[in-house]
Scaffold this motif. Structure first.
Motif, short mmCIF file in Angstrom:
data_model
loop_
_atom_site.label_atom_id
_atom_site.label_comp_id
_atom_site.label_asym_id
_atom_site.label_seq_id
_atom_site.Cartn_x
_atom_site.Cartn_y
_atom_site.Cartn_z
N PHE B 16 9.67 -10.44 -0.24
CA PHE B 16 10.31 -9.44 -1.11
C PHE B 16 11.82 -9.68 -1.25
O PHE B 16 12.50 -8.91 -1.93
CB PHE B 16 10.03 -8.02 -0.59
CG PHE B 16 8.60 -7.62 -0.76
CD1 PHE B 16 8.13 -7.15 -1.99
CD2 PHE B 16 7.70 -7.72 0.29
CE1 PHE B 16 6.80 -6.80 -2.14
CE2 PHE B 16 6.36 -7.36 0.13
CZ PHE B 16 5.91 -6.91 -1.09
N ASP B 18 14.27 -9.28 0.74
CA ASP B 18 14.99 -8.06 1.09
C ASP B 18 15.12 -7.99 2.63
O ASP B 18 14.15 -7.68 3.33
CB ASP B 18 14.22 -6.84 0.55
CG ASP B 18 14.93 -5.53 0.85
OD1 ASP B 18 15.97 -5.55 1.53
OD2 ASP B 18 14.43 -4.49 0.39
N SER B 20 16.60 -5.91 4.36
CA SER B 20 16.70 -4.55 4.92
C SER B 20 15.32 -3.95 5.25
O SER B 20 15.23 -2.84 5.77
CB SER B 20 17.44 -3.64 3.94
OG SER B 20 16.63 -3.41 2.80
N ALA B 33 9.55 -1.42 -2.11
CA ALA B 33 9.89 -1.61 -3.52
C ALA B 33 9.33 -2.94 -4.03
O ALA B 33 9.56 -4.00 -3.43
CB ALA B 33 11.40 -1.58 -3.70
N ASP B 36 3.60 -4.78 -5.85
CA ASP B 36 2.58 -4.61 -6.87
C ASP B 36 1.47 -5.65 -6.67
O ASP B 36 1.47 -6.37 -5.66
CB ASP B 36 3.20 -4.70 -8.28
CG ASP B 36 3.88 -6.04 -8.52
OD1 ASP B 36 3.67 -6.98 -7.72
OD2 ASP B 36 4.62 -6.15 -9.52
N LEU B 38 0.80 -8.52 -8.06
CA LEU B 38 1.25 -9.92 -8.00
C LEU B 38 1.94 -10.20 -6.67
O LEU B 38 1.67 -11.22 -6.01
CB LEU B 38 2.18 -10.21 -9.18
CG LEU B 38 2.49 -11.67 -9.44
CD1 LEU B 38 1.22 -12.44 -9.78
CD2 LEU B 38 3.49 -11.81 -10.59
N MET B 39 2.83 -9.30 -6.26
CA MET B 39 3.54 -9.49 -4.99
C MET B 39 2.56 -9.40 -3.82
O MET B 39 2.77 -10.03 -2.78
CB MET B 39 4.65 -8.45 -4.85
CG MET B 39 5.82 -8.68 -5.79
SD MET B 39 6.53 -10.32 -5.66
CE MET B 39 7.56 -10.12 -4.23
N ILE B 41 -0.40 -10.61 -3.79
CA ILE B 41 -1.01 -11.94 -3.62
C ILE B 41 0.01 -12.89 -2.98
O ILE B 41 -0.33 -13.68 -2.09
CB ILE B 41 -1.50 -12.51 -4.97
CG1 ILE B 41 -2.41 -11.51 -5.68
CG2 ILE B 41 -2.26 -13.82 -4.76
CD1 ILE B 41 -2.74 -11.86 -7.11
N ASN B 42 1.28 -12.81 -3.43
CA ASN B 42 2.32 -13.66 -2.81
C ASN B 42 2.44 -13.36 -1.32
O ASN B 42 2.61 -14.28 -0.51
CB ASN B 42 3.67 -13.41 -3.50
CG ASN B 42 3.70 -13.99 -4.91
OD1 ASN B 42 3.01 -14.97 -5.21
ND2 ASN B 42 4.47 -13.39 -5.79
N ILE B 44 0.04 -12.17 0.62
CA ILE B 44 -1.16 -12.70 1.28
C ILE B 44 -1.04 -14.21 1.50
O ILE B 44 -1.37 -14.72 2.59
CB ILE B 44 -2.42 -12.37 0.43
CG1 ILE B 44 -2.77 -10.88 0.56
CG2 ILE B 44 -3.61 -13.23 0.82
CD1 ILE B 44 -3.25 -10.47 1.95
N ILE B 45 -0.55 -14.91 0.48
CA ILE B 45 -0.39 -16.37 0.62
C ILE B 45 0.55 -16.68 1.79
O ILE B 45 0.26 -17.55 2.63
CB ILE B 45 0.16 -16.99 -0.70
CG1 ILE B 45 -0.89 -16.87 -1.82
CG2 ILE B 45 0.55 -18.45 -0.49
CD1 ILE B 45 -0.36 -17.23 -3.20
#
Lengths: 415, 81
Positions: B16, B18, B20, B33, B36, B38-39, B41-42, B44-45
């Protein structure tokens, strides 16, 4: 037998009234099986269709059992190819006609709800292969696929949820209030399907006939009048689709709840979606989630693992493929493909815009920006109109869009 | 915070982008934040690569589902290691 018909609702009321007076799970399962068989038989036009359906389901179950004990991606890929080919053959897709010609054009096989069975079957096989369905029975699987409450148009329930119910069908609704709410939901569904959506469709059809020149007396004759008629067609069809499908879901979800089965919800205020990606988590939710879980996710994951640097760009390709497949799943004509591609464009645009906003405002600033009333209003209106526009292609041909386009052009520019 | 949770937090921060992010067991997709589809799946990868595990399709979508949080995610990873 239509879902909102007096016959269906009458039989459903009778069934829900006696169901839990039957002693034990076995007798309840037998009654449900009899209802599902009785329901689908009336839609099977000949023995060939019944034979095809039996082969389609039994092969799927056998492969699922094999996959559970001996996961084999190559065997699964071969099976998937055969399954989709059989589906394309029966549904008479153009690609099947090109390859098999007369065999596709002349066959008499027709199986209602086959599109939903296809997606349920793929889910069953994938989950069995990945160890998510440790046990199953043929009787349970066939009832899952042929469940009369989800046969015609879903919702696309997951096998695990159905199996949990099937093992021991018992009351789901605990209070008298909950039971009355379920009956009320069925009643509201009937009003939506048989009343509101029928009126909307009638109004839509008469406006469309006027514009298409099928009813010259009703034609507006002025540029403004023609435009208003076209706008009426545009909005009425979007409203009709919502009331018809959401009403259908109210009937079957309410009916299932009275029988102890929790069918998944399919609508959550879809016309308040803020973009096309959000829309598909609110409209026909079980289809949107199926496409996400069994098409988009494995496709994007494989591509991103293959080349992580290009992952962001490859996501857009995945959106287009996923939505194109979702489009043609609805029907065989070119209109459905355009419908799907439009949603691919909508999803990609939403993601691009979000990426831009994150760069500009940061990931944490994005929700604050999206909650601004003006931004929210524009996003909701834009999404609603984009979806209504895509519905102009939601048929086997591009005829509806072309007729509206030519009518408005002719009215304003005379050419 | 256990070693697994610390490692998972590092993965979250990287995915992410981030620094923080402070993971708690009760955190859900709504609390991070940008978490979603798509994120997800990223994420999980990255988790599969970091911990040498594999997730099923039903598990991937379930991560953001009702009743799921970082605590259930940690237990799922631990059950696969």
């Amino acid at each position: 037998m239509a879902i909102a018909s007096i016959e269906f609702i009458g039989l459903l009321m009778l069934l829900t009234a006696v169901f839990f007076y039957l002693p034990g799970a076995r007798s309840r399962r037998l009654l449900l099986s009899a209802c599902s068989i009785g329901f689908i038989v009336q839609f099977l036009p000949n023995l060939a269709s019944a034979g095809f359906l039996a082969a389609f389901l039994l092969a799927g179950y056998a492969i699922g059992c094999r996959m559970r004990t001996h996961p084999d991606l190559r065997l699964f890929a071969l099976y998937l190819l055969a399954l989709v080919s059989a589906f394309a053959f029966v549904q008479r897709y153009a690609v099947a006609e090109m390859m098999l010609g007369d065999a596709v054009r002349s066959h008499t096989v027709a199986v209602i709800g086959i599109s939903f069975m296809l997606f349920r079957q793929i889910h069953f096989n994938v989950d069995a292969m990945q160890g998510q369905i440790p046990h199953s029975t043929l009787w349970g699987y066939l009832n899952y696929q042929l469940n009369f409450l989800a046969l015609l148009a879903g919702p696309i329930q997951r096998y695990q949820e159905f199996a949990h119910y099937w093992n021991d069908p018992k009351p789901l609704l605990e209070t008298r209030h909950d039971i009355l709410k379920a009956y009320l939901r069925i009643f509201v569904g009937v009003i939506c399907v048989a009343g509101i959506s029928s009126l909307l469709l009638d109004a839509h059809d008469s406006m469309y006939s006027a514009i298409a020149g099928m009813d010259p007396k009703a034609a507006a004759g002025t540029p403004l009048g023609t435009t208003l008629q076209a706008l009426a067609v545009f909005y009425l069809y979007a409203l009709y689709m919502y009331f018809n499908f959401a009403g259908y879901c109210d009937i079957v979800i309410g009916g299932a709840a009275l029988l102890g089965l929790r069918l998944p919800e399919n609508f959550e205020r879809p016309y308040f979606a803020r973009n096309i990606l959000d829309f598909w988590t609110r409209w026909h939710q079980t289809l949107g989630f199926w496409v996400r879980d069994y098409l988009f996710t494995p496709m994007y994951k494989s591509l991103a693992e293959w080349d992580s640097r290009k992952a962001a760009a490859l996501a857009f390709l995945c959106y287009f493929v996923a939505f194109a497949v979702m489009g043609v799943w609805h029907g065989t004509g070119v209109g459905f493909l355009v419908f799907g591609l439009l949603h691919g464009i909508g999803a990609s645009s939403a993601k691009l815009w979000e990426t831009y906003l994150i760069k500009k405002r940061g990931r944490k600033g994005l929700p604050q920006y999206l909650q601004l009333p003006a931004v929210r209003f524009i996003a909701i209106m834009g999404t609603l109109h984009y979806f209504a526009f895509s519905l102009l292609f939601f048929s086997n041909s591009l005829e509806k869009f072309l007729i509206l386009w030519h009518a408005i052009r002719h009215a304003w520019f005379g050419a | 915070m256990g070693e697994l949770a610390k490692d998972l937090q590092a993965v979250f921060r990287e995915v992410f982008d981030d620094e923080s992010i402070e993971l708690r067991d009760s955190m859900t997709a709504m609390d991070v934040a940008g978490w979603d589809s798509l994120m997800n799946i990223n994420l999980i990868i990255a988790v599969e690569e970091r911990f040498g595990v594999k997730f099923a399709a039903a598990e991937i979508s379930g991560l953001r589902g009702k009743g799921q949080n970082v605590g259930t995610f940690l237990r799922l990873i631990a059950s696969k290691m």
